[in-house]
Design an enzyme around this catalytic site. Structure first.
Site, short mmCIF file in Angstrom:
data_model
loop_
_atom_site.label_atom_id
_atom_site.label_comp_id
_atom_site.label_asym_id
_atom_site.label_seq_id
_atom_site.Cartn_x
_atom_site.Cartn_y
_atom_site.Cartn_z
N GLU A 37 9.59 3.22 13.77
CA GLU A 37 9.99 3.54 12.78
C GLU A 37 10.00 5.07 12.44
O GLU A 37 9.04 5.46 12.66
CB GLU A 37 9.61 2.86 11.24
CG GLU A 37 9.64 1.41 11.44
CD GLU A 37 9.04 0.91 10.32
OE1 GLU A 37 9.61 -0.13 9.59
OE2 GLU A 37 7.96 1.20 9.62
N GLU A 43 5.10 -3.32 11.86
CA GLU A 43 3.95 -2.16 12.21
C GLU A 43 2.63 -3.25 11.37
O GLU A 43 2.80 -3.46 10.30
CB GLU A 43 4.05 -1.08 11.12
CG GLU A 43 3.13 -0.09 11.56
CD GLU A 43 2.46 0.15 10.01
OE1 GLU A 43 1.03 -0.23 10.00
OE2 GLU A 43 2.82 0.62 9.14
N ASN A 88 0.87 -1.10 0.26
CA ASN A 88 0.04 -0.02 0.11
C ASN A 88 1.00 1.23 0.16
O ASN A 88 0.22 2.46 -0.59
CB ASN A 88 -1.02 -0.13 1.19
CG ASN A 88 -0.49 -0.32 2.35
OD1 ASN A 88 0.85 -0.68 2.82
ND2 ASN A 88 -0.88 0.43 3.54
N CYS A 143 -3.26 1.81 7.06
CA CYS A 143 -3.52 1.23 8.30
C CYS A 143 -3.90 2.19 9.51
O CYS A 143 -4.43 1.83 10.41
CB CYS A 143 -2.05 0.48 8.67
SG CYS A 143 -1.63 -0.98 7.68
#
Length: 476
Positions: A457, A247, A149, A281
């Site tokens: 991150e 993640e 994505n 997300c």
């Protein structure tokens, strides 16, 4: 489209014995073929990564920083190429693709500077004439796995800190969107990093994922993907005791309080919800609106959603592209149908657009009368579906927002500083936005809690998972 790239192993592009089509989500036709790695190809990439480790360490932080800045310079030069690749593979609007590539460039700029700031410290020892010295060392080879994505931002968030720390990397991007990762790796090649510092393989799980997870020299793995895949990776990493950061999925709540600025909330929420066709997300999935604002919010949401222009992301006027594949399209149709059967009302959208005969398009969709137990609310829908419900009190909204195993992002709109502080403290998520959805920045830590993953991150925290801490005691 992929002719000058392929697999990247030990500093060179190569073409394997197998290949697969990359399908356009706009036309449903192949964009081209990319080589798929065999187990031997992946093993060769791991061998190259092992050979590169001493050279990367010998470079030192300042020299690695210079290389990452050179890579960022090259990436900026190739912005138009990269943005077109992102839009061709994902279907997302070209403006969104350009912003994603810019975010990827910023990751390399940020971690280039973090490479210069890998600090140790000295501790006095209770032994006469002694001292402790704490240093940080690269963890070793990194296996990086990314989703489709955000095919530029996700690899950058892993490659930049790993290389800054002095780790070599074997990157496996999604086979649905491999092209922009290839462009990025080519920019790193041009930056003068040692051969084998970065390797790229594309292919099926048995030939790529399995060899990386089984190799004892791979000391760290980083994943952006689904919670189900993350759970499997944790189990697989246990066999060789690898460090893991990931993640995973989200199911972000958004609480619109009675004192919120309604127009600002709508102006920000609608484009955020439908960015990348909802395949984000951290997008607001569960929208809780105070009962005094509910009807006006729904009316304003529908008015804005109805004006969104669907189409090919490579066309400048497009504001929302397609879903990534037919599987996602069918899943979204099923989620909406399930909600309607359970009593939800379609305020807008809810079907494939009649004017687009090809591609995996679905209308921007607004559902009301949604209850917390409906699948569209209880699970991440990962599509262009805004599920809206009402609430009556702050405590109720907070309790319902926190009633999820996920904990990636959460949002709240209010004009009260005191309430804003209560929301920031009370919402169970790794990231909270107050009157804002802008969470992704190179300088800020990005990540979740609970079933949404572990590790961060970005920010000063982003390099930590790629470093080991060593203690030495000296007595003279």
């Amino acid at each position: 489209m992929y002719a000058q790239y392929g697999l990247f192993i030990d500093g060179s592009w190569s073409f394997g014995s197998k290949s697969g089509d990359v399908i356009s989500p706009v036309s449903e036709a192949p964009l081209g073929q990319v080589p798929f790695a065999t187990k031997d190809d992946t093993q060769e990439a791991l061998e190259a990564a092992a050979r590169a480790l001493p050279a990367l360490r010998e470079m030192g932080g300042f020299t690695r920083a210079d290389a990452l800045h050179k890579a960022a310079d090259e990436m900026i030069r190739r912005t138009a190429e990269a943005a077109r690749m992102i839009s061709a593979e994902t279907g997302k609007p070209i403006a969104q693709s350009g912003r994603e590539w810019a975010l990827a460039c910023e990751q390399f700029r940020w971690f280039a500077e973090e490479a210069r700031r890998i600090y140790g410290r000295i501790i006095d020892s209770r032994v006469p004439g002694g001292r402790f010295e704490v240093t940080r060392e690269p963890v070793g080879i990194v296996g990086a796995f990314t989703a489709w994505n955000f095919p530029a931002a996700l690899p950058a968030r892993k490659l930049a800190p790993a290389l800054a720390a002095g780790c070599s990397v074997v990157l496996r991007p999604s086979s649905q969107t491999p092209g922009v990762a290839m462009v990025m790796v080519d920019c790193l090649r041009a930056a003068g990093l040692p051969d084998g510092a970065v390797n790229l393989v594309v292919g099926n799980t048995a030939d790529t994922y399995a060899p990386i997870m089984a190799d004892t020299r791979v000391r760290k793995v980083s994943l952006t993907g689904s919670t189900r895949v993350g759970q499997q990776m944790i189990r697989d990493a246990a066999d060789t005791v690898k460090k893991v950061s990931m993640e995973l999925g989200g199911n972000a709540p958004l609480i619109i309080h009675d004192d919120a600025d309604l127009e600002t909330a709508l102006d920000l929420t609608v484009p955020t919800k439908f960015a990348n066709c909802g395949q984000v997300c951290v997008t607001p999935d569960r929208i809780f609106v105070h009962e005094t604002l509910h009807d006006a919010f729904v009316e304003g949401f529908v008015a804005r959603a109805s004006k969104i222009r669907l189409g090919d992301g490579l066309v400048a006027e497009t504001e929302m592209g397609p879903l990534i594949n037919t599987g996602r399209l069918e899943e979204i149709e099923a989620i909406v149908a399930d909600a309607v059967r359970s009593g939800a009302r379609i305020a807008y959208g809810g079907k494939r657009p009649a004017h687009l005969n090809n591609g995996f398009f679905f209308e921007p969709t607004v559902l009301t009368d949604v209850t917390d137990d409906m699948k569209v609310f209880a699970e991440e829908n990962f599509g262009p579906v805004a599920a809206i419900t009402r609430f009556s009190s702050e405590d109720e909204a907070l309790a319902r927002a926190n009633a999820s195993d996920m904990g990636l992002a959460a949002y709240s709109f209010t004009c009260s500083p005191d309430r804003a502080r209560r929301m920031a403290a009370g919402l169970k998520a790794g990231m909270v936005g107050i009157n804002s959805f802008a969470l992704a920045a190179a300088e800020a830590p990005f990540g979740g809690t609970n079933h949404s993953g572990m590790g961060r991150e970005g920010g000063i925290e982003g390099i930590e998972d790629y470093l080991d801490t060593k203690l030495a005691q000296f007595v003279f």
